[in-house]
Design a protein around this motif. Structure first.
Motif, PDB file in Angstrom:
ATOM      1  N   ALA A   1      -2.994  17.075  17.689  1.00 33.08           N
ATOM      2  CA  ALA A   1      -1.718  17.453  18.284  1.00 33.08           C
ATOM      3  C   ALA A   1      -0.680  17.710  17.202  1.00 33.08           C
ATOM      4  CB  ALA A   1      -1.237  16.354  19.227  1.00 33.08           C
ATOM      5  N   SER A   2       0.194  18.678  17.453  1.00 34.57           N
ATOM      6  CA  SER A   2       1.197  19.044  16.455  1.00 34.57           C
ATOM      7  C   SER A   2       2.120  17.871  16.126  1.00 34.57           C
ATOM      8  CB  SER A   2       2.011  20.242  16.942  1.00 34.57           C
ATOM      9  OG  SER A   2       2.631  19.965  18.194  1.00 34.57           O
ATOM     10  N   ALA A   3       2.435  17.043  17.123  1.00 36.69           N
ATOM     11  CA  ALA A   3       3.300  15.878  16.873  1.00 36.69           C
ATOM     12  C   ALA A   3       2.634  14.909  15.900  1.00 36.69           C
ATOM     13  CB  ALA A   3       3.618  15.178  18.189  1.00 36.69           C
ATOM     14  N   TYR A   4       1.325  14.753  16.022  1.00 34.88           N
ATOM     15  CA  TYR A   4       0.560  13.871  15.134  1.00 34.88           C
ATOM     16  C   TYR A   4       0.538  14.450  13.718  1.00 34.88           C
ATOM     17  CZ  TYR A   4      -3.612  11.159  13.654  1.00 34.88           C
ATOM     18  OH  TYR A   4      -4.506  10.341  13.002  1.00 34.88           O
ATOM     19  N   ARG A   5       0.278  15.758  13.611  1.00 34.64           N
ATOM     20  CA  ARG A   5       0.214  16.390  12.296  1.00 34.64           C
ATOM     21  C   ARG A   5       1.569  16.366  11.598  1.00 34.64           C
ATOM     22  NH1 ARG A   5      -1.964  20.564  15.290  1.00 34.64           N
ATOM     23  NH2 ARG A   5      -0.250  21.925  14.612  1.00 34.64           N
ATOM     24  N   SER A   6       2.631  16.575  12.369  1.00 34.01           N
ATOM     25  CA  SER A   6       3.959  16.683  11.756  1.00 34.01           C
ATOM     26  C   SER A   6       4.430  15.367  11.158  1.00 34.01           C
ATOM     27  CB  SER A   6       4.971  17.182  12.792  1.00 34.01           C
ATOM     28  OG  SER A   6       5.137  16.236  13.838  1.00 34.01           O
ATOM     29  N   VAL A   7       3.888  14.259  11.611  1.00 40.14           N
ATOM     30  CA  VAL A   7       4.279  12.955  11.079  1.00 40.14           C
ATOM     31  C   VAL A   7       3.666  12.711   9.709  1.00 40.14           C
ATOM     32  CG1 VAL A   7       4.095  10.468  11.463  1.00 40.14           C
ATOM     33  CG2 VAL A   7       4.615  11.974  13.360  1.00 40.14           C
ATOM     34  N   ALA A   8       2.534  13.366   9.442  1.00 45.26           N
ATOM     35  CA  ALA A   8       1.786  13.101   8.210  1.00 45.26           C
ATOM     36  C   ALA A   8       2.393  13.831   7.019  1.00 45.26           C
ATOM     37  CB  ALA A   8       0.336  13.522   8.387  1.00 45.26           C
TER      38      ALA A   8
ATOM     39  N   TYR B   1       0.846  -1.182   0.000  1.00 35.99           N
ATOM     40  CA  TYR B   1       0.000   0.000   0.000  1.00 35.99           C
ATOM     41  C   TYR B   1       0.892   1.245   0.000  1.00 35.99           C
ATOM     42  CZ  TYR B   1      -3.511  -3.433   1.185  1.00 35.99           C
ATOM     43  OH  TYR B   1      -4.331  -4.533   1.170  1.00 35.99           O
ATOM     44  N   ASP B   2       0.665   2.099  -0.983  1.00 35.23           N
ATOM     45  CA  ASP B   2       1.486   3.301  -1.105  1.00 35.23           C
ATOM     46  C   ASP B   2       1.145   4.336  -0.039  1.00 35.23           C
ATOM     47  OD1 ASP B   2       2.705   2.438  -3.612  1.00 35.23           O
ATOM     48  OD2 ASP B   2       0.725   2.798  -4.491  1.00 35.23           O
ATOM     49  N   GLU B   3      -0.096   4.350   0.404  1.00 36.18           N
ATOM     50  CA  GLU B   3      -0.545   5.389   1.326  1.00 36.18           C
ATOM     51  C   GLU B   3      -1.503   4.811   2.365  1.00 36.18           C
ATOM     52  OE1 GLU B   3      -2.272   9.911   0.937  1.00 36.18           O
ATOM     53  OE2 GLU B   3      -3.295   8.357  -0.218  1.00 36.18           O
ATOM     54  N   PHE B   4      -1.350   5.294   3.588  1.00 35.93           N
ATOM     55  CA  PHE B   4      -2.270   4.969   4.676  1.00 35.93           C
ATOM     56  C   PHE B   4      -3.009   6.248   5.049  1.00 35.93           C
ATOM     57  CE2 PHE B   4       0.353   1.360   4.597  1.00 35.93           C
ATOM     58  CZ  PHE B   4      -0.252   0.328   5.317  1.00 35.93           C
ATOM     59  N   VAL B   5      -4.332   6.201   4.954  1.00 32.11           N
ATOM     60  CA  VAL B   5      -5.169   7.360   5.278  1.00 32.11           C
ATOM     61  C   VAL B   5      -5.877   7.069   6.590  1.00 32.11           C
ATOM     62  CG1 VAL B   5      -7.039   8.877   4.517  1.00 32.11           C
ATOM     63  CG2 VAL B   5      -5.488   7.864   2.828  1.00 32.11           C
ATOM     64  N   ILE B   6      -5.552   7.844   7.615  1.00 23.22           N
ATOM     65  CA  ILE B   6      -6.119   7.651   8.949  1.00 23.22           C
ATOM     66  C   ILE B   6      -7.118   8.776   9.203  1.00 23.22           C
ATOM     67  CG2 ILE B   6      -5.631   7.404  11.409  1.00 23.22           C
ATOM     68  CD1 ILE B   6      -2.712   6.717  10.590  1.00 23.22           C
ATOM     69  N   VAL B   7      -8.380   8.424   9.319  1.00 23.26           N
ATOM     70  CA  VAL B   7      -9.427   9.430   9.509  1.00 23.26           C
ATOM     71  C   VAL B   7      -9.740   9.503  10.998  1.00 23.26           C
ATOM     72  CG1 VAL B   7     -11.705  10.224   8.755  1.00 23.26           C
ATOM     73  CG2 VAL B   7     -10.300   8.831   7.228  1.00 23.26           C
ATOM     74  N   SER B   8      -9.000  10.351  11.707  1.00 30.06           N
ATOM     75  CA  SER B   8      -9.160  10.520  13.154  1.00 30.06           C
ATOM     76  C   SER B   8      -8.244  11.639  13.614  1.00 30.06           C
ATOM     77  CB  SER B   8      -8.800   9.234  13.900  1.00 30.06           C
ATOM     78  OG  SER B   8      -8.897   9.417  15.304  1.00 30.06           O
ATOM     79  N   ALA B   9      -8.693  12.374  14.635  1.00 29.64           N
ATOM     80  CA  ALA B   9      -7.847  13.399  15.251  1.00 29.64           C
ATOM     81  C   ALA B   9      -7.148  12.875  16.496  1.00 29.64           C
ATOM     82  CB  ALA B   9      -8.691  14.622  15.612  1.00 29.64           C
ATOM     83  N   ASP B  10      -7.325  11.605  16.801  1.00 36.08           N
ATOM     84  CA  ASP B  10      -6.768  11.016  18.015  1.00 36.08           C
ATOM     85  C   ASP B  10      -5.247  10.877  17.895  1.00 36.08           C
ATOM     86  OD1 ASP B  10      -6.137   9.551  20.262  1.00 36.08           O
ATOM     87  OD2 ASP B  10      -7.805   8.136  20.039  1.00 36.08           O
ATOM     88  N   ALA B  11      -4.536  11.635  18.727  1.00 38.07           N
ATOM     89  CA  ALA B  11      -3.067  11.600  18.684  1.00 38.07           C
ATOM     90  C   ALA B  11      -2.503  10.262  19.116  1.00 38.07           C
ATOM     91  CB  ALA B  11      -2.493  12.715  19.559  1.00 38.07           C
TER      92      ALA B  11
END
Length: 413
Positions: free
Chosen positions: A159-166, A124-134
């Motif tokens: 959370a910024s740490a969660y967003r920065s990973v994406a 799978y080229d991409e994983f799409v996670i639909v959630s704001a749960d850090a």
């Protein structure tokens, strides 16, 4: 003789994707923010899924093929929506509450399935996670370590740490637009009259079909703030390398934008969607030199970089606005922005929207016409909660300073 423009042929990357939806997290977040959007998300998943199937990034256009579509929901609370996702081709995993506090098993089931997908024979080229749960941050890190693209879709502050990973983030406001009825892309505006219909119409058709135009519109409409002109120009040139010579006869990027993409606004080497932002949202406009604690809060939580006195004006203006008019998120933020700027305060719509969104997610009920002090207290509580969620080590004095700052001197406590 009528000339027929040849269809535009372009190379589109195709991504094999795995989609994982934390239904409870997204639905409840959307319901606080926009009940109509929450209903659309739950009742018509096929619509927003189709909207996610195409996109663009710095490498150009891409198309997603969702080989895995998994939805995790609590059947005791949301079983009515189960058939909607089944009809849209999702595998629905029932995750009932396992504790007295109502905590379901959605997160662990989602993580286990995603890790299985990482190890599957299909790459799978991409994983799409639909959630704001850090709590999904370690999963996102695991996917990135395996050289997979990660996109997160949120319905509340993440959370910024969660967003920065994406690699890409679909924010709550963008999700609201995504689940709504898409507007038809407007044709390029023209200055020609009836006498120019022949050649101009052909040029307009070519411009409207331009992959570069589509790339710019997607980029700007998905941006959570005004975008740098060089970045937007690069997106256009990636979609259509022929623009590198003379911008299709326009001579410059700004002239090309004015001619082919009139829906966007430009100034000071920034490009933005005028429906959501204005010049007051530009980084060079209205920015202030805050003390170290406040600068850290802005960096960690993305709250507006405003001084205390501007927060006070914003909060008092918002209180007056929801008392005078029925609350409508889009119209209310626009009117508050206009009133603040009329009062001489350079507060952009993006800043107003961030505050209003935070208030709604924190439980503020605009229809009850809360006074400015109550609004300020709710907003201050929300910001302190975001700081603690980001693991900032706050002393009582720090908390008091933050509350006094973002509450505009109005917040209680």
């Amino acid at each position: 003789m009528t000339e027929i423009a040849e269809p535009v042929r372009e190379s589109v990357r195709r991504l094999r994707c795995a989609l994982f939806v934390d239904f409870d997290n997204v639905y409840l977040g959307l319901r606080r923010l926009d009940p109509a959007a929450a209903a659309a998300f739950a009742q018509e998943p096929g619509h927003w899924l189709a909207s996610l199937e195409t996109g663009t990034d710095a490498d150009g256009d891409f198309a997603r093929r969702f080989l895995i579509r998994a939805c995790y929901l609590n059947p005791s609370a949301f079983s009515e929506f189960r058939p909607n996702f089944t009809r849209a081709g999702f595998t629905v995993v029932d995750c009932p509450s396992l504790t007295q506090q109502g905590k379901s098993s959605a997160d662990i089931n989602l993580v286990l399935d995603a890790v299985d997908a990482l190890a599957a024979p299909t790459r799978y080229d991409e994983f799409v996670i639909v959630s704001a749960d850090a709590d999904f941050t370690p999963l996102a890190l695991r996917c990135r370590a395996a050289d997979r693209r990660v996109t997160i879709v949120t319905a509340s502050p993440a959370a910024s740490a969660y967003r920065s990973v994406a690699d890409a983030v679909v924010t709550a406001d963008q999700l609201v637009e995504l689940v709504g009825t898409p507007e038809a892309e407007a044709p390029a505006a023209t200055n020609g009259g009836a006498g120019t219909a022949g050649g101009t119409a052909k040029r307009q058709t070519a411009h409207a079909a331009s992959p570069a135009r589509r790339a710019v519109l997607r980029f700007v409409r998905a941006a959570d703030r005004p975008a740098g002109g060089s970045t937007v120009a690069q997106a256009a040139m990636t979609a259509d390398p022929s623009l590198r010579s003379d911008w299709a006869g326009a001579g410059s990027f700004s002239a090309w934008l004015a001619r082919d993409v009139p829906e966007v606004a430009t100034a000071s080497n920034f490009v933005w969607d005028p429906k959501r932002f204005s010049e007051a949202d530009l980084p060079v406009s209205g920015s202030v030199d805050l003390p170290p604690l406040q600068r850290q809060v802005v960096a960690v939580t993305d709250v507006p970089n405003l001084p205390t006195e501007r927060y006070r004006v914003l909060l008092e203006t918002l209180a007056a606005e929801i008392k005078a008019h029925a609350f409508d998120r889009a119209e209310t933020t626009r009117r508050v922005r206009d009133a603040c700027q009329a009062a001489g305060e350079p507060i952009g719509r993006g800043s107003v929207n961030t505050v209003v969104t935070g208030l709604l997610l924190a439980g503020l009920e605009p229809d009850k016409h809360p006074p400015a002090k109550a609004i300020a207290t709710t907003w201050a509580d929300n910001v302190v909660g975001l700081c603690r969620g980001a693991r900032m080590d706050l002393s009582p004095a720090d908390v008091a300073a933050i509350r006094a700052w973002v509450g505009g001197g109005l917040a209680k406590g």
